[in-house]
Design an enzyme around this catalytic site. Structure first.
Site, PDB file in Angstrom:
ATOM      1  N   CYS A 130     -17.191  48.897  29.641  1.00 17.16           N
ATOM      2  CA  CYS A 130     -17.867  50.757  29.563  1.00 17.16           C
ATOM      3  C   CYS A 130     -18.842  50.488  29.984  1.00 17.16           C
ATOM      4  O   CYS A 130     -19.293  51.885  30.268  1.00 17.16           O
ATOM      5  CB  CYS A 130     -17.931  49.959  27.441  1.00 17.16           C
ATOM      6  SG  CYS A 130     -18.860  48.224  27.649  1.00 17.16           S
ATOM      7  N   HIS A 237     -23.542  53.030  23.863  1.00 15.42           N
ATOM      8  CA  HIS A 237     -24.683  52.426  25.177  1.00 15.42           C
ATOM      9  C   HIS A 237     -25.534  53.521  25.836  1.00 15.42           C
ATOM     10  O   HIS A 237     -24.844  55.004  25.621  1.00 15.42           O
ATOM     11  CB  HIS A 237     -23.558  52.085  26.073  1.00 15.42           C
ATOM     12  CG  HIS A 237     -23.083  50.775  25.780  1.00 15.42           C
ATOM     13  ND1 HIS A 237     -23.008  49.999  24.618  1.00 15.42           N
ATOM     14  CD2 HIS A 237     -22.312  49.788  26.597  1.00 15.42           C
ATOM     15  CE1 HIS A 237     -22.467  49.212  24.944  1.00 15.42           C
ATOM     16  NE2 HIS A 237     -21.614  48.826  25.477  1.00 15.42           N
TER      17      HIS A 237
HETATM   18  O1  L14 Z   1     -16.059  43.208  30.655  1.00 11.81           O
HETATM   19  O2  L14 Z   1     -20.467  42.182  25.475  1.00 11.81           O
HETATM   20  O3  L14 Z   1     -15.981  44.903  29.345  1.00 11.81           O
HETATM   21  O4  L14 Z   1     -20.866  44.322  25.018  1.00 11.81           O
HETATM   22  C1  L14 Z   1     -17.911  44.704  27.499  1.00 11.81           C
HETATM   23  C2  L14 Z   1     -18.323  44.848  26.763  1.00 11.81           C
HETATM   24  C3  L14 Z   1     -18.208  42.285  28.560  1.00 11.81           C
HETATM   25  C4  L14 Z   1     -18.772  42.680  27.385  1.00 11.81           C
HETATM   26  C5  L14 Z   1     -16.365  44.535  29.689  1.00 11.81           C
HETATM   27  C6  L14 Z   1     -20.210  43.476  25.770  1.00 11.81           C
HETATM   28  C7  L14 Z   1     -17.023  43.608  28.203  1.00 11.81           C
HETATM   29  C8  L14 Z   1     -19.021  44.037  26.944  1.00 11.81           C
END
Ligand code: L14
Ligand code: 25A
Length: 329
Positions: A130, A237
């Site tokens: 993300c 985010h």
């Molecule tokens: O690798 O905990 O796409 O915010 C995305 C969310 C890894 C953890 C990924 C989190 C995930 C992340």
């Protein structure tokens, strides 16, 4: 237009439910629709386009039926086991986990940035992290014109990135309860710890941003570093991005370039306190960019503030856009 059969794997999760919402909103040409999750939620019901669907347990036989595209968001180990099974049955998997992103046989795609990469897929296409997705949308037009020399990311990531369990930790933490998902209370704290720590003392989330930036921008040697931080925000985010360029920049041209780029909304009106906010980004599919200014400590650099809904553009919307590219190809 041809109609396709689509499956959502991990349909009951945070991202899975958003897949369903985004598929409805964007009106994909769907014939048969399937929702799958673990045995825990098999039998529960989900609504898609006003029709009720029963959640099936994901098994080795789930792809015996004809499915054109499967959107996966059920974690890395589930993708490791089931994405190849789906692909062997002729289904194209768009996978949200980190499992396949660095595989040289798997394209890693942000539709505004490198749509051409879907062409060489062999049954699995990875959806980037993300934090990487929103950064790529902002950096691609700048890299094309000014050639990036180095990037420094500092992220402020919402708890929804850690799924339903992360969301509950903040909700319950505000009431004083101990965390279950995060190693420390997220209420009233910023945790410089997302995903696991690696041998080089970076977190895996930081390394994912570095590896994925290089792969998506087709520049394996690009200098990139990152610090990723979990903050007590439910959704969307925020990122500070510092970029240094090879070519001579013009800050007004950079602002215009970003304003005219697909998928970006520039919010940058300091006199009126206008800059991107997580609460404004939530529920939207665009990437919001502001606080665009020269980095006065280097010859050709900028700082900017980039915000997006991590569950929508950071996960579900990006994956559905990839599905649209597949359908239209
Ligand atoms: O690798 O905990 O796409 O915010 C995305 C969310 C890894 C953890 C990924 C989190 C995930 C992340
Ligand atoms: O393994 P990883 O990589 O560490 O994955 C971490 C988690 O991050 C989310 C997702 O969690 C994932 O499991 N995630 C993945 N990619 C993401 C991204 N890009 C992301 N989050 C943000 N951005 P989730 O909770 O949102 O959803 C998990 C989904 O995966 C299904 N699933 C799990 N194991 C499976 C599987 N499906 C098939 N086979 C397996 N082996 C999971 O289905 C869900 O759809 P489920 O049957 O386990 O249903 C979960 C139901 O249970 C409730 N629930 C879940 N967690 C909690 C909870 N209730 C209370 N507290 C909780 N902590 C929910 O109501 C849900 O309906």
């Amino acid at each position: 237009m041809k109609k396709v059969n689509i499956a959502v794997v991990g349909a009951t999760g945070m991202v899975g439910r958003t897949f369903i919402k985004v598929l409805e909103e964007r009106n994909l040409p769907i014939d048969n629709f399937y929702v799958m999750a673990s045995a825990r939620s098999a039998g529960s019901k989900l609504t898609f386009n006003c029709k009720e669907y029963t959640v099936e347990e994901l098994t080795e036989h789930s792809f015996d039926k004809h499915i054109d595209i499967a959107l996966f968001s059920a974690g890395g180990s589930t993708s490791a086991k089931f994405a190849p099974i789906a692909a062997e049955h002729g289904c194209i998997v768009v996978d949200n986990s980190a499992q396949w992103r660095q595989d040289p046989n798997v394209p890693l795609v942000v539709p505004e940035v490198n749509p051409e990469d879907i062409k060489w897929n062999k049954g699995i296409i990875a959806n980037p992290n993300c934090s990487t997705i929103q950064a790529m949308v902002a950096l691609k037009p700048l890299d094309d014109k000014y050639k990036i020399k180095r990037v420094v990311y500092s992220t402020y990531q919402a708890v929804s990135g850690a799924g339903i369990a992360g969301w509950k930790d903040l909700e319950n933490g505000i009431k004083g309860e101990a965390p279950k998902k995060f190693p420390h209370p997220i209420a009233n704290n910023c945790l410089p710890h997302i995903d696991v720590f690696l041998e080089n003392d970076y977190s895996k989330e930081e390394m994912k941003m570095i590896w994925e930036t290089r792969k998506i921008l087709h520049n394996p040697d690009m200098k990139v570093t990152a610090t990723t931080v979990r903050v007590p925000v439910f959704n969307s985010h925020s990122e500070s991005i510092n970029v240094e360029f090879e070519n001579t920049i013009d800050i007004n041209d950079i602002k215009t370039l970003l304003s005219n780029s697909k998928g970006i909304v520039v919010c940058d009106d300091l006199a009126n306190n206008v800059y991107p906010l997580a609460t404004d980004a939530t529920g939207k599919d665009d990437v919001f960019v502001g606080r665009i200014r020269r980095d006065e400590s280097v010859e050709n650099g900028i700082n900017m503030w980039v915000v997006a809904d991590n569950i929508r553009k950071g996960a579900a919307t990006n994956a559905v856009q990839i599905a649209e590219l597949i359908i239209n190809s």
